[in-house]
Design a protein around this motif. Sequence first.
Motif, PDB file in Angstrom:
ATOM      1  N   GLU A  35      -2.261   8.665  -3.571  1.00  0.00           N
ATOM      2  CA  GLU A  35      -2.098   8.570  -2.119  1.00  0.00           C
ATOM      3  C   GLU A  35      -0.688   8.973  -1.696  1.00  0.00           C
ATOM      4  O   GLU A  35      -0.517   9.675  -0.689  1.00  0.00           O
ATOM      5  CB  GLU A  35      -2.420   7.158  -1.637  1.00  0.00           C
ATOM      6  N   PHE A  36       0.307   8.572  -2.447  1.00  0.00           N
ATOM      7  CA  PHE A  36       1.679   8.943  -2.112  1.00  0.00           C
ATOM      8  C   PHE A  36       1.881  10.451  -2.275  1.00  0.00           C
ATOM      9  O   PHE A  36       2.524  11.086  -1.438  1.00  0.00           O
ATOM     10  CB  PHE A  36       2.673   8.152  -2.968  1.00  0.00           C
ATOM     11  N   ARG A  37       1.310  11.019  -3.328  1.00  0.00           N
ATOM     12  CA  ARG A  37       1.380  12.485  -3.491  1.00  0.00           C
ATOM     13  C   ARG A  37       0.750  13.183  -2.294  1.00  0.00           C
ATOM     14  O   ARG A  37       1.248  14.218  -1.833  1.00  0.00           O
ATOM     15  CB  ARG A  37       0.698  12.913  -4.787  1.00  0.00           C
ATOM     16  N   ASN A  38      -0.348  12.649  -1.796  1.00  0.00           N
ATOM     17  CA  ASN A  38      -1.018  13.253  -0.653  1.00  0.00           C
ATOM     18  C   ASN A  38      -0.144  13.171   0.603  1.00  0.00           C
ATOM     19  O   ASN A  38      -0.111  14.110   1.405  1.00  0.00           O
ATOM     20  CB  ASN A  38      -2.372  12.582  -0.420  1.00  0.00           C
ATOM     21  N   ILE A  39       0.559  12.068   0.779  1.00  0.00           N
ATOM     22  CA  ILE A  39       1.498  11.942   1.901  1.00  0.00           C
ATOM     23  C   ILE A  39       2.594  12.993   1.765  1.00  0.00           C
ATOM     24  O   ILE A  39       2.930  13.690   2.735  1.00  0.00           O
ATOM     25  CB  ILE A  39       2.096  10.518   1.947  1.00  0.00           C
ATOM     26  N   LEU A  40       3.142  13.119   0.564  1.00  0.00           N
ATOM     27  CA  LEU A  40       4.185  14.123   0.331  1.00  0.00           C
ATOM     28  C   LEU A  40       3.647  15.537   0.558  1.00  0.00           C
ATOM     29  O   LEU A  40       4.357  16.390   1.107  1.00  0.00           O
ATOM     30  CB  LEU A  40       4.751  13.983  -1.079  1.00  0.00           C
ATOM     31  N   ASP A  92       0.844  -1.187   0.000  1.00  0.00           N
ATOM     32  CA  ASP A  92       0.000   0.000   0.000  1.00  0.00           C
ATOM     33  C   ASP A  92       0.885   1.244   0.000  1.00  0.00           C
ATOM     34  O   ASP A  92       2.116   1.159   0.102  1.00  0.00           O
ATOM     35  CB  ASP A  92      -1.031  -0.031   1.133  1.00  0.00           C
ATOM     36  N   SER A  93       0.277   2.375  -0.143  1.00  0.00           N
ATOM     37  CA  SER A  93       1.014   3.633  -0.292  1.00  0.00           C
ATOM     38  C   SER A  93       1.866   3.952   0.922  1.00  0.00           C
ATOM     39  O   SER A  93       2.933   4.552   0.803  1.00  0.00           O
ATOM     40  CB  SER A  93       0.034   4.772  -0.558  1.00  0.00           C
ATOM     41  N   ASN A  94       1.401   3.546   2.098  1.00  0.00           N
ATOM     42  CA  ASN A  94       2.195   3.815   3.297  1.00  0.00           C
ATOM     43  C   ASN A  94       3.483   3.007   3.315  1.00  0.00           C
ATOM     44  O   ASN A  94       4.508   3.503   3.802  1.00  0.00           O
ATOM     45  CB  ASN A  94       1.372   3.545   4.556  1.00  0.00           C
ATOM     46  N   ILE A  95       3.463   1.815   2.787  1.00  0.00           N
ATOM     47  CA  ILE A  95       4.695   1.011   2.728  1.00  0.00           C
ATOM     48  C   ILE A  95       5.701   1.698   1.805  1.00  0.00           C
ATOM     49  O   ILE A  95       6.884   1.785   2.121  1.00  0.00           O
ATOM     50  CB  ILE A  95       4.405  -0.435   2.261  1.00  0.00           C
ATOM     51  N   VAL A  96       5.223   2.237   0.697  1.00  0.00           N
ATOM     52  CA  VAL A  96       6.099   3.003  -0.199  1.00  0.00           C
ATOM     53  C   VAL A  96       6.651   4.216   0.546  1.00  0.00           C
ATOM     54  O   VAL A  96       7.846   4.515   0.478  1.00  0.00           O
ATOM     55  CB  VAL A  96       5.353   3.425  -1.484  1.00  0.00           C
ATOM     56  N   ALA A  97       5.782   4.894   1.291  1.00  0.00           N
ATOM     57  CA  ALA A  97       6.218   6.069   2.054  1.00  0.00           C
ATOM     58  C   ALA A  97       7.263   5.688   3.097  1.00  0.00           C
ATOM     59  O   ALA A  97       8.255   6.408   3.284  1.00  0.00           O
ATOM     60  CB  ALA A  97       5.021   6.743   2.712  1.00  0.00           C
ATOM     61  N   TYR A  98       7.063   4.561   3.779  1.00  0.00           N
ATOM     62  CA  TYR A  98       8.042   4.130   4.778  1.00  0.00           C
ATOM     63  C   TYR A  98       9.401   3.889   4.140  1.00  0.00           C
ATOM     64  O   TYR A  98      10.437   4.118   4.765  1.00  0.00           O
ATOM     65  CB  TYR A  98       7.595   2.844   5.478  1.00  0.00           C
ATOM     66  N   PHE A 122       9.527  21.394  -1.896  1.00  0.00           N
ATOM     67  CA  PHE A 122       8.880  20.973  -3.129  1.00  0.00           C
ATOM     68  C   PHE A 122       9.819  20.102  -3.954  1.00  0.00           C
ATOM     69  O   PHE A 122       9.428  19.054  -4.465  1.00  0.00           O
ATOM     70  CB  PHE A 122       8.428  22.189  -3.949  1.00  0.00           C
ATOM     71  N   ASP A 123      11.071  20.548  -4.114  1.00  0.00           N
ATOM     72  CA  ASP A 123      12.023  19.814  -4.950  1.00  0.00           C
ATOM     73  C   ASP A 123      12.261  18.398  -4.435  1.00  0.00           C
ATOM     74  O   ASP A 123      12.309  17.447  -5.216  1.00  0.00           O
ATOM     75  CB  ASP A 123      13.353  20.575  -5.055  1.00  0.00           C
ATOM     76  N   VAL A 124      12.398  18.256  -3.135  1.00  0.00           N
ATOM     77  CA  VAL A 124      12.621  16.925  -2.559  1.00  0.00           C
ATOM     78  C   VAL A 124      11.374  16.068  -2.740  1.00  0.00           C
ATOM     79  O   VAL A 124      11.462  14.895  -3.128  1.00  0.00           O
ATOM     80  CB  VAL A 124      13.034  17.029  -1.076  1.00  0.00           C
ATOM     81  N   ALA A 125      10.204  16.634  -2.491  1.00  0.00           N
ATOM     82  CA  ALA A 125       8.951  15.888  -2.659  1.00  0.00           C
ATOM     83  C   ALA A 125       8.791  15.429  -4.104  1.00  0.00           C
ATOM     84  O   ALA A 125       8.441  14.265  -4.357  1.00  0.00           O
ATOM     85  CB  ALA A 125       7.761  16.745  -2.230  1.00  0.00           C
ATOM     86  N   ARG A 126       9.061  16.321  -5.043  1.00  0.00           N
ATOM     87  CA  ARG A 126       8.966  15.959  -6.462  1.00  0.00           C
ATOM     88  C   ARG A 126       9.927  14.835  -6.792  1.00  0.00           C
ATOM     89  O   ARG A 126       9.571  13.870  -7.475  1.00  0.00           O
ATOM     90  CB  ARG A 126       9.251  17.176  -7.335  1.00  0.00           C
ATOM     91  N   ASP A 127      11.159  14.925  -6.302  1.00  0.00           N
ATOM     92  CA  ASP A 127      12.156  13.898  -6.585  1.00  0.00           C
ATOM     93  C   ASP A 127      11.760  12.547  -5.970  1.00  0.00           C
ATOM     94  O   ASP A 127      11.963  11.502  -6.595  1.00  0.00           O
ATOM     95  CB  ASP A 127      13.532  14.327  -6.077  1.00  0.00           C
ATOM     96  N   LEU A 128      11.192  12.566  -4.768  1.00  0.00           N
ATOM     97  CA  LEU A 128      10.743  11.327  -4.139  1.00  0.00           C
ATOM     98  C   LEU A 128       9.601  10.704  -4.933  1.00  0.00           C
ATOM     99  O   LEU A 128       9.547   9.479  -5.099  1.00  0.00           O
ATOM    100  CB  LEU A 128      10.312  11.581  -2.694  1.00  0.00           C
TER     101      LEU A 128
END
Length: 129
Positions: A41-46, A5-11, A57-63
Amino acid sequence: MIVVDSNIVAYLYLPGDYTAQAEALFQRDPDWVAPLLWRSEFRNILAGYMRRKALTFDVARDLQLEAESLLAGAEHEVDSSLVLELVRDSNCSAYDCEFIALALMLGIKLVTMDAKLLKAFPTCAVALS
């Protein structure tokens, strides 16, 4: 192969309490798949991290781009009827049921830390460990 799920990607990408477990999971099984919804969902976490000034913004975009590269070719559409059946038979959101639906369609497990999913779908959802 596993559904994440998106949270695992975020972790995996955002240092925190579950980062080491997400990294270990990726080492054990790097063949991750997800429904197309994971991107939003990952964009929303970012977005939350950006609003709290924890990421620029730059780090979020790169992630986001790095995560999209990780899951390139491993994103799937899910059957809407199946998602709605899963919603009908649980207290889970349609968003969350997309991940379960994909796991069922592919005959594999969903790795999640979502307590509601783990309780509602114990034969399909497994906790990150």
